[in-house]
Design an enzyme around this catalytic site. Structure first.
Site, PDB file in Angstrom:
ATOM      1  N   ASP A 124      -4.752  -4.795  -6.228  1.00 32.17           N
ATOM      2  CA  ASP A 124      -4.952  -4.787  -4.782  1.00 32.17           C
ATOM      3  C   ASP A 124      -6.378  -4.341  -4.505  1.00 32.17           C
ATOM      4  OD1 ASP A 124      -3.760  -4.792  -1.926  1.00 32.17           O
ATOM      5  OD2 ASP A 124      -4.671  -2.806  -2.084  1.00 32.17           O
TER       6      ASP A 124
ATOM      7  N   CYS B  26      12.890  -0.983  -2.120  1.00 29.81           N
ATOM      8  CA  CYS B  26      14.104  -1.710  -1.716  1.00 29.81           C
ATOM      9  C   CYS B  26      13.819  -3.133  -1.263  1.00 29.81           C
ATOM     10  CB  CYS B  26      14.810  -0.952  -0.597  1.00 29.81           C
ATOM     11  SG  CYS B  26      13.855  -0.846   0.941  1.00 29.81           S
TER      12      CYS B  26
ATOM     13  N   CYS C 131       8.320  -3.095   1.041  1.00 29.16           N
ATOM     14  CA  CYS C 131       8.635  -1.857   0.321  1.00 29.16           C
ATOM     15  C   CYS C 131       8.830  -2.178  -1.154  1.00 29.16           C
ATOM     16  CB  CYS C 131       9.895  -1.212   0.897  1.00 29.16           C
ATOM     17  SG  CYS C 131      10.424   0.278   0.006  1.00 29.16           S
TER      18      CYS C 131
ATOM     19  N   CYS D  14       8.973   3.733   4.363  1.00 29.67           N
ATOM     20  CA  CYS D  14      10.051   2.757   4.497  1.00 29.67           C
ATOM     21  C   CYS D  14      11.164   3.335   5.363  1.00 29.67           C
ATOM     22  CB  CYS D  14      10.585   2.368   3.122  1.00 29.67           C
ATOM     23  SG  CYS D  14      11.901   1.127   3.158  1.00 29.67           S
TER      24      CYS D  14
ATOM     25  N   CYS E 175      14.809   2.929   2.915  1.00 29.01           N
ATOM     26  CA  CYS E 175      15.107   3.818   1.780  1.00 29.01           C
ATOM     27  C   CYS E 175      14.306   5.112   1.820  1.00 29.01           C
ATOM     28  CB  CYS E 175      14.849   3.089   0.463  1.00 29.01           C
ATOM     29  SG  CYS E 175      13.114   2.646   0.202  1.00 29.01           S
TER      30      CYS E 175
ATOM     31  N   ASP F 293      -1.984   1.246  -0.609  1.00 30.16           N
ATOM     32  CA  ASP F 293      -2.560   0.400  -1.658  1.00 30.16           C
ATOM     33  C   ASP F 293      -1.710   0.427  -2.922  1.00 30.16           C
ATOM     34  OD1 ASP F 293      -4.626  -0.197   0.069  1.00 30.16           O
ATOM     35  OD2 ASP F 293      -5.906   1.422  -0.678  1.00 30.16           O
TER      36      ASP F 293
ATOM     37  N   GLU G  82      -4.614 -11.277  -5.144  1.00 37.87           N
ATOM     38  CA  GLU G  82      -4.333 -11.855  -3.843  1.00 37.87           C
ATOM     39  C   GLU G  82      -5.290 -13.003  -3.554  1.00 37.87           C
ATOM     40  OE1 GLU G  82      -2.847  -8.529  -0.838  1.00 37.87           O
ATOM     41  OE2 GLU G  82      -4.703  -7.941  -1.838  1.00 37.87           O
TER      42      GLU G  82
END
Length: 485
Positions: free
Chosen positions: A227, A380, A377, A396, A399, A406, A323
């Protein structure tokens, strides 16, 4: 023209060395590069002259059959026409014999490639932005470059000189043993040489056909997700759960104080003025050279850092996930453009592509441009509808996972490697199927409004997961969470 293909087990690789030419050799180098620019401008003018003539004849009411014929822009046609014109054209008749024929061939080949790209772009056969018709190169702005494909092109035995056609023997600033040893051992064959003036120095790049064995990576069964960011250059999370951070060196910001001071000095000197014909003073030229040295140092430091980062990543992991960033669009943000350009996001992607393919035969996967790596997330699989850039911690609601933004994105990219079965067409992806159809337009995951562009297939490419086709207006849970294996 038939494309060159290396022998089995060989690769085409460039070896670049800095040159230390004397005064007469530098004059000859500039003459060759200027000859290439002059030949390019002649070819552009010669071809487009028939275009304007036909356009004028159409206004006279001349039928299609009676119009002036189109002039071809293939390289053999341009060479034949130039060889006939150089003896009579006043622009070349007095000095064309001073340079190697390769200088003129360089300009003609570049013109032929420019016209080909323009025609393919106009017909929709070329990817990327629409290209305009070739334009003349300015003597003041054109980059000095010349390519040699025939004649005496070699690295001398001593390891500190190179020999080029008509230019003779030129001393190098650094030893050439990397290429010389391969040539003497019979594992490399020089194909061409290109001289270029860049960052205040002359360089020569030898394009060679080299026998190179693939190097096994340290962890072939491990995938890593990268990332990229501004505050932190790269956050790398592998499939084992390990997370590493690469700090952003910010070379340009570090040199900004010296650059401002040098720019102030330049502004106080008498510089050139094209409107009045004013010539720059010696003090201006000296101050401008000192300012350019600051820019050159920043560029060299950035290039070195990016090479070390990409080399280390490709030598360790069997699968690299990055990406598909819209860097050109990101640079339109005036608040972040300087730091994004300094980080070199596009250059990282390019270097990862050829290093994974040519050196290690590993896999490079580019995540879909619209894949919500930061909003998903990693525990989950729940996806947030909104996650502004200023929120640096991911929380999140499903969860109750709390993790750095990052780090969460890097974990999702690493998990995407096992779920991704199609690639993006990048060079490093060895086992990819044809790119899946994927529309490109406004952010359809977070906006309920009509996209700005009409959705078209085949723009972004890459892996398209089933949950990406849903319209997102609130937090939701994925049908199947991506897990690290």
């Amino acid at each position: 023209m038939k494309k060159f293909r290396p022998q089995p087990g060989f690769q085409v690789q460039a070896f670049r060395f800095a040159l230390d030419p004397n005064a007469s050799q530098e004059t000859a180098l500039r003459s060759h590069c200027g000859a290439a620019r002059a030949a390019y401008n002649w070819a552009v003018g010669w071809v487009t002259a028939s275009w304007w003539q036909r356009k004028a004849e159409e206004t006279y009411g001349i039928a299609e059959a009676g119009l002036t014929e189109w002039r071809p822009w293939s390289l053999p046609s341009l060479r034949k026409a130039f060889n006939e014109a150089k003896h009579t054209d006043s622009r070349f008749a007095g000095w064309w014999e001073e340079n190697s024929k390769e200088a003129y061939s360089t300009g003609l080949a570049n013109a032929a490639a420019a016209f080909d790209n323009y025609a393919k772009s106009k017909q929709g056969k070329r990817r990327g932005r629409r290209m305009g018709s070739p334009r003349f190169k300015s003597k003041r702005k054109a980059r000095l470059a010349c390519r040699f494909t025939t004649g005496t092109i070699r690295v001398d035995t001593g390891g500190r000189h190179v020999t080029l056609p008509r230019l003779g023997m030129i001393r190098t600033h650094e030893p050439t043993v990397k290429l010389l040893g391969r040539v003497q051992a019979g594992t490399a064959r020089i194909l061409s040489a290109t001289v270029r003036h860049e960052r205040g120095r002359w360089f020569v790049s030898f394009q060679a056909e080299v026998r190179r064995d693939l190097v096994r990576v340290a962890r072939p069964d491990v995938a890593v997700g990268i990332d990229l960011g501004v505050k932190t250059l790269a956050v790398m999370a592998d499939s084992t759960g390990e997370i590493r951070t690469v700090t952003n060196p910010k070379h340009y910001d570090a040199a900004l104080k010296r650059l401002r001071r040098a720019s102030r000095t330049v502004s106080r000197r008498r510089g050139p003025d094209r409107r009045t014909g004013q010539k720059p003073s010696r003090r201006w030229e000296k101050a401008n050279a000192q300012r350019n040295n600051v820019h050159h140092r920043v560029a060299n430091l950035r290039e070195d850092a990016l090479h070390k980062l990409t080399t280390a990543v490709t030598a360790e992991y069997g699968t690299v996930v990055v990406e598909d960033l819209n860097v050109a669009g990101m640079l339109r943000n005036r608040r972040l453009a300087r730091r994004i350009a300094d980080a070199g996001f596009g250059e990282i992607r390019r270097r990862l592509a050829y290093k994974t393919r040519q050196r290690h035969a590993t896999r490079l996967v580019a995540a879909d441009r619209w894949y919500p790596s930061s909003k998903t997330c990693s525990g989950c699989g729940a996806v947030k509808a909104k996650l502004p850039l200023h929120i640096r911690t991911y929380e999140c609601d499903a969860c109750n996972l709390v993790i750095d933004r990052d780090d969460n994105a890097a974990l999702n990219l690493a998990a995407l490697a096992v779920a991704c079965t199609t690639g993006t067409g990048v060079a490093g992806d060895q086992d990819t199927a044809p790119a899946a159809s994927n529309p490109r337009g406004a952010d359809r995951k977070t906006r309920a409004t009509r996209p700005r562009r009409k959705a078209e297939a085949g723009w972004a490419g890459g892996a398209t997961l089933p949950h990406q086709q849903q319209t997102e207006t609130r937090d939701r849970t994925q049908a199947e969470a991506l897990t690290l294996w």
